[in-house]
Scaffold this active site. Structure first.
Site, PDB file in Angstrom:
ATOM      1  CE  LYS A 156      -3.880  -1.886   2.716  1.00  0.00           C
ATOM      2  NZ  LYS A 156      -4.970  -1.732   1.746  1.00  0.00           N
ATOM      3  NE  ARG A 213     -10.904  -9.761  -1.770  1.00  0.00           N
ATOM      4  CZ  ARG A 213     -11.214  -8.837  -2.672  1.00  0.00           C
ATOM      5  NH1 ARG A 213     -11.519  -9.192  -3.908  1.00  0.00           N
ATOM      6  NH2 ARG A 213     -11.230  -7.558  -2.343  1.00  0.00           N
TER       7      ARG A 213
HETATM    8  N1  BES Z   1      -7.968  -3.861   4.679  1.00  0.00           N
HETATM    9  C1  BES Z   1      -8.208  -3.453   3.363  1.00  0.00           C
HETATM   10  C2  BES Z   1      -9.533  -2.695   3.194  1.00  0.00           C
HETATM   11  C3  BES Z   1      -9.593  -1.342   3.834  1.00  0.00           C
HETATM   12  C4  BES Z   1      -9.253  -0.220   3.094  1.00  0.00           C
HETATM   13  C5  BES Z   1     -10.040  -1.187   5.121  1.00  0.00           C
HETATM   14  C6  BES Z   1      -9.333   1.036   3.668  1.00  0.00           C
HETATM   15  C7  BES Z   1     -10.121   0.068   5.709  1.00  0.00           C
HETATM   16  C8  BES Z   1      -9.776   1.183   4.970  1.00  0.00           C
HETATM   17  C9  BES Z   1      -8.246  -4.667   2.433  1.00  0.00           C
HETATM   18  O1  BES Z   1      -7.446  -5.726   2.797  1.00  0.00           O
HETATM   19  C10 BES Z   1      -7.752  -4.214   1.085  1.00  0.00           C
HETATM   20  O2  BES Z   1      -6.628  -3.799   1.019  1.00  0.00           O
HETATM   21  N2  BES Z   1      -8.573  -4.317   0.053  1.00  0.00           N
HETATM   22  C11 BES Z   1      -8.208  -3.915  -1.243  1.00  0.00           C
HETATM   23  C12 BES Z   1      -8.738  -4.939  -2.240  1.00  0.00           C
HETATM   24  C13 BES Z   1      -8.254  -4.744  -3.646  1.00  0.00           C
HETATM   25  C14 BES Z   1      -6.783  -4.994  -3.741  1.00  0.00           C
HETATM   26  C15 BES Z   1      -9.015  -5.688  -4.558  1.00  0.00           C
HETATM   27  C16 BES Z   1      -8.802  -2.541  -1.489  1.00  0.00           C
HETATM   28  O3  BES Z   1      -9.918  -2.295  -1.022  1.00  0.00           O
HETATM   29  O4  BES Z   1      -8.149  -1.715  -2.087  1.00  0.00           O
HETATM   30 MN    MN Z   2      -5.435  -5.523   2.079  1.00  0.00          MN
END
Ligand code: BES
Ligand code: MN
Ligand code: ZN
Length: 496
Positions: free
Chosen positions: A273, A347
């Site tokens: 990230k 997931r």
């Molecule tokens: N933990 C994150 C989701 C999240 C984002 C929670 C912002 C709280 C605040 C999750 O694991 C994630 O990173 N999801 C990705 C999925 C994508 C790569 C398909 C996302 O939402 O960007």
């Molecule tokens: Mn994630």
């Protein structure tokens, strides 16, 4: 918080202050305050001291038994549909009482002021507002926050309300306690809350009637929960799989499974990230924290229901041993998954935990997870995404949602979109190729592949779990979202 209930008049109060709800053109409330207070109240209301503005709170002094007693007047809207406004009022007065260094109050019940004969919702919501707003996270500060308010005596003339409060104040305190524990877990920094640390905490602090089993990284691998292994293997803090069992019912049909996402820190993994998205990722175990709080609450109230709770705990890090985009892994269910994006890790661990949940033939599976940024973008921080493969379940949980003030908005599980999760090389891939549209729905559809058509509710709390802006009742950072929602939902529909 010490909560008492008394059936006499406010005039006899031995507490530091008296709190009286009022509204415009309120008739005499002498029956509940006593004559002296009602007379003084009339004088105040005839002057222009009180303006009846929204959420207005003002104080004055009355001489009672030769001592000055502080009286707080709270402007309260008559007949509101949702109890949210009482929570906000409770939170507001708690702040004022603490600033004024008040230790104990007598509170005249809202129901008496409205002469409301049926509901008990207003005073209990006001009490929730008081209690939730007293939370602060200061474990890492050398100077601790301090609040003075410790005792509330509710004054009512209604026998029904008094029995309700007498029967429920212990439960209010337990709710307050476990919501705060969930918040503390989420707020704890990720260097101090690793998967093993979280699992140890669960073992050490679980209610005595809960049975806790912890699988370490070797046992997780032996069982074939390979998606959990894949997400956790880049980290020096190895994964844990925590199973909590509560047997409160003799009838084995009252069998509820709850699953909570427990990513103690989500760096994104190899799909790292960017700065700005990393700082709050200690909140990625909010689902697991909420589930832990819910089973403890259920156990503390001795509810006749059976619960299996599953908490997959991992740290998703970058590193030489971490999963790569393109890796193919065989899930616990047997379905193979091509991991196209290591940041779609929630997931993956939930897939193995959900499939595990199907093995006890539950009446319902509920999962709660900070799953997608897409959900945060779509709904913001005041409302969580709701998905279900049964219409009646989304209706039932939505009803509870408005009562507890934890809002939900249902999103569809469009079957057409599921095609985007077909992989060229494996049974499934963990994200859609190409456009990033409908991210919260796609993630939910991925989970649906692992619940074997059991009745299922999925709550995406990516937006609501952690508040970057201060909420009047739920404060800052961890919100405790989902604890009261799932607890009250199970209590209403699965305790028979
Ligand atoms: N933990 C994150 C989701 C999240 C984002 C929670 C912002 C709280 C605040 C999750 O694991 C994630 O990173 N999801 C990705 C999925 C994508 C790569 C398909 C996302 O939402 O960007
Ligand atoms: Mn994630
Ligand atoms: Zn995550």
């Amino acid at each position: 918080m010490k909560i008492l209930c008394r059936k006499k008049v406010a005039l006899d109060s031995r507490k530091d202050a008296i709190v009286i709800p009022i509204y415009k053109n309120i008739p005499s409330i002498r029956a509940i305050t006593g004559k002296k207070i009602d007379d003084e109240l009339r004088t105040i209301l005839d002057s222009n001291y009180f303006n009846f503005e929204e959420k207005e709170i003002r104080s004055f002094y009355v001489e009672l038994n030769k001592k000055l007693k502080k009286i707080y007047l709270v402007n309260t809207p008559k007949e509101v549909e949702y109890p949210e406004v009482y929570r906000e009022l409770g939170a507001k007065i708690a702040g004022i009482l603490n600033d004024d260094k008040i230790y104990s109050i007598s509170l005249i019940a809202f129901e008496d002021i409205y002469n409301e004969k049926k509901s008990n919702a207003s005073t209990s919501a006001f009490m929730e507002g008081i209690m939730f707003s007293l939370y602060s996270f200061d474990r890492y500060k050398t100077k601790k926050a301090h609040h003075t308010l410790e005792e509330v005596e509710i004054i009512t003339n209604m026998t029904r309300l008094k029995s309700y409060i007498d029967a429920n104040h212990a439960e209010w305190n337990d709710i307050f306690k476990y919501v705060n524990i969930a918040k503390d877990l989420v707020n704890t920094p990720p260097n101090d809350l690793t998967p093993a640390g979280f699992a140890d905490y669960v073992v050490a602090s679980a209610h005595p009637s809960l049975k806790v089993t912890v699988l370490d990284e070797h046992e997780i691998a032996e069982r074939g929960m390979n998606l959990i292994t894949a997400v956790g293997k880049g980290s020096g803090n190895p994964p844990r799989f925590v199973h909590i069992v509560y047997n409160g019912a003799t009838d084995t049909t009252n069998n509820v499974a709850i699953v909570g996402k427990g990513v103690t820190f989500d760096s994104g993994g190899t799909n790292l990230k960017p700065s700005g998205s990393l700082e709050r990722m200690k909140d990625d175990m909010s689902g697991a924290a909420a589930v832990f709080a819910v089973v403890n609450l259920i156990a503390s109230q001795n509810l006749p229901v059976n619960i299996n709770a599953y908490l997959p705990m991992v740290e998703n890090t970058i590193g030489g041993k971490a999963t790569r985009p393109g890796d193919i892994v065989k899930s616990f269910s047997g379905k193979t998954v091509e991991i196209l994006n290591t940041d779609a890790e929630g997931r993956l661990i939930l897939a193995d935990a959900l499939y595990m949940a199907t093995q006890t033939d539950p009446e319902i599976i509920i999962d709660i997870a900070t799953l997608t940024g897409a959900c945060l973008v779509a709904l913001g921080d005041q409302c969580a995404g709701l998905f279900s493969n049964r219409k009646f379940l989304s209706k039932n949980i939505s009803d509870i949602s408005s009562e507890v003030g934890e809002d939900l908005w249902e999103l569809p599980l469009y079957e057409n979109y599921a095609a985007k999760l077909k992989s060229k090389n494996a049974d499934l891939q963990n994200m859609a190729s190409g456009a990033k549209n409908a991210g919260a729905i796609i993630a939910a559809l991925f989970l649906k592949e692992f619940v074997e058509n059991y009745p299922w509710i999925h709550l995406d709390i990516a937006g609501t779990a952690f508040l970057e802006e201060k909420h009047p009742v739920f404060g800052n950072q961890a919100s405790g979202f989902g604890v009261r929602l799932i607890y009250q939902f199970i209590k209403r529909y699965y305790v028979k």
